[in-house]
Enzyme design. Structure first.
Site, PDB file in Angstrom:
ATOM      1  N   GLU A   1      -7.624   2.081  -3.382  1.00  0.00           N
ATOM      2  CA  GLU A   1      -6.560   1.719  -4.317  1.00  0.00           C
ATOM      3  C   GLU A   1      -5.453   0.919  -3.651  1.00  0.00           C
ATOM      4  O   GLU A   1      -4.609   0.350  -4.333  1.00  0.00           O
ATOM      5  CB  GLU A   1      -5.984   2.970  -4.987  1.00  0.00           C
ATOM      6  CG  GLU A   1      -5.196   3.884  -4.071  1.00  0.00           C
ATOM      7  CD  GLU A   1      -4.728   5.130  -4.811  1.00  0.00           C
ATOM      8  OE1 GLU A   1      -5.259   5.426  -5.883  1.00  0.00           O
ATOM      9  OE2 GLU A   1      -3.823   5.805  -4.284  1.00  0.00           O
ATOM     10  N   HIS A   2      -5.462   0.867  -2.336  1.00  0.00           N
ATOM     11  CA  HIS A   2      -4.420   0.093  -1.651  1.00  0.00           C
ATOM     12  C   HIS A   2      -4.757  -1.385  -1.565  1.00  0.00           C
ATOM     13  O   HIS A   2      -3.863  -2.223  -1.472  1.00  0.00           O
ATOM     14  CB  HIS A   2      -4.190   0.642  -0.243  1.00  0.00           C
ATOM     15  CG  HIS A   2      -3.795   2.085  -0.233  1.00  0.00           C
ATOM     16  ND1 HIS A   2      -4.375   3.030   0.577  1.00  0.00           N
ATOM     17  CD2 HIS A   2      -2.890   2.743  -0.997  1.00  0.00           C
ATOM     18  CE1 HIS A   2      -3.833   4.203   0.330  1.00  0.00           C
ATOM     19  NE2 HIS A   2      -2.939   4.063  -0.616  1.00  0.00           N
TER      20      HIS A   2
ATOM     21  N   HIS B   1     -14.686   1.682   5.199  1.00  0.00           N
ATOM     22  CA  HIS B   1     -13.700   1.029   4.338  1.00  0.00           C
ATOM     23  C   HIS B   1     -13.620  -0.444   4.698  1.00  0.00           C
ATOM     24  O   HIS B   1     -13.237  -0.789   5.819  1.00  0.00           O
ATOM     25  CB  HIS B   1     -12.324   1.678   4.513  1.00  0.00           C
ATOM     26  CG  HIS B   1     -12.259   3.074   3.982  1.00  0.00           C
ATOM     27  ND1 HIS B   1     -11.456   3.429   2.931  1.00  0.00           N
ATOM     28  CD2 HIS B   1     -12.940   4.197   4.335  1.00  0.00           C
ATOM     29  CE1 HIS B   1     -11.622   4.723   2.661  1.00  0.00           C
ATOM     30  NE2 HIS B   1     -12.519   5.207   3.506  1.00  0.00           N
TER      31      HIS B   1
HETATM   32 ZN    ZN Z   1      -7.597  -0.074   1.720  1.00  0.00          ZN
END
Ligand code: ZN
Length: 234
Positions: A121-122, A189
């Site tokens: 979500e970042h 990620h």
């Molecule tokens: Zn991130």
């Protein structure tokens, strides 16, 4: 949150797939046959705002949004994001519908190597990996095929891995009221491996333990033994 019947067909189809076994829902089967490109009621209702925003991004990064390869990109991106966040629309009650059974079994149930794909979500970039879910029943078990669907319901949202892990554990605790739940997720990620310090292969591990998995070392050790790794101390 739009009314379920107002969802674009491609999103409705994904929601149905998560909520229902294949073949369980005539509606889902029909949507699968029609395919994600199906038009008609519920087809990606474009108010154009996402498309305009994506176009703006293309311009801002110095691209020409009108060149051939990019002409369809805003619409594709819009469609993709609705699919990658279809989990918001899954009805948990429909997902578990009829799949909780009274069984006198009180040993650990472990489902592992569950692949998942989510969005950080970042950065709105993917993180993906595998999940292991375990619980010790208190007289009730859940159909095995439901567990990957629970993971998917929460993964197809904007997430942080810690919350995703906790939500899967909490969902089982609430709906099954078992003696304990353990969830471990391992993921790569892309926002970490593609940006800044490039450390391909960096894997983030998160865990959530409830009930006996939290209070009893032996239970936690048994769970982690299933995963071929040492159990952390609580
Ligand atoms: Zn991130």
């Amino acid at each position: 949150m739009p009314n379920p019947t107002d969802l674009p067909a491609n999103v409705r189809r994904l929601v149905d797939e998560i909520e229902n076994e294949i073949g369980e829902s005539a509606e889902a089967a029909e949507l699968i046959e029609r395919g994600p490109g199906a038009t008609g009621p519920g087809h990606a209702e474009a108010n154009g705002r996402v498309e305009a925003a994506v176009r703006e991004i293309l311009v801002e990064i110095g691209e020409d949004p009108d060149r051939q390869g990019l002409v369809g990109t805003p619409e594709r991106v819009h469609r993709m994001y609705t699919e990658l966040t279809a989990g918001y629309h899954v009805d948990p009650d429909r997902l578990i519908n009829g799949a909780i059974f009274d069984v006198a079994y009180s040993e650990m149930v472990v489902v592992k190597d569950i692949p998942f794909y989510s969005l950080c979500e970042h950065h709105l970039l993917p993180f993906f990996g595998s999940a292991a879910v375990a619980y010790i029943p208190r007289g009730r078990v859940i159909g095995l095929s439901k567990i990957p669907r629970i993971v998917e319901m929460y993964a197809r949202r904007l997430q942080v891995q810690e919350r995703l892990t906790q939500q899967v554990a909490d969902f089982l605790q609430t709906n099954l009221e078992p003696q304990g739940v353990g969830v471990v997720m391992e993921a790569t990620h892309l926002c970490a491996v593609m940006r800044g310090v490039r450390k391909p292969g960096t894997i983030m591990t998160t865990s959530a333990v409830l009930g006996l998995f939290r209070s009893r070392d032996r239970t936690r050790a048994e769970f982690f033994a299933h995963l071929d790794r040492a159990a952390p101390r609580a």
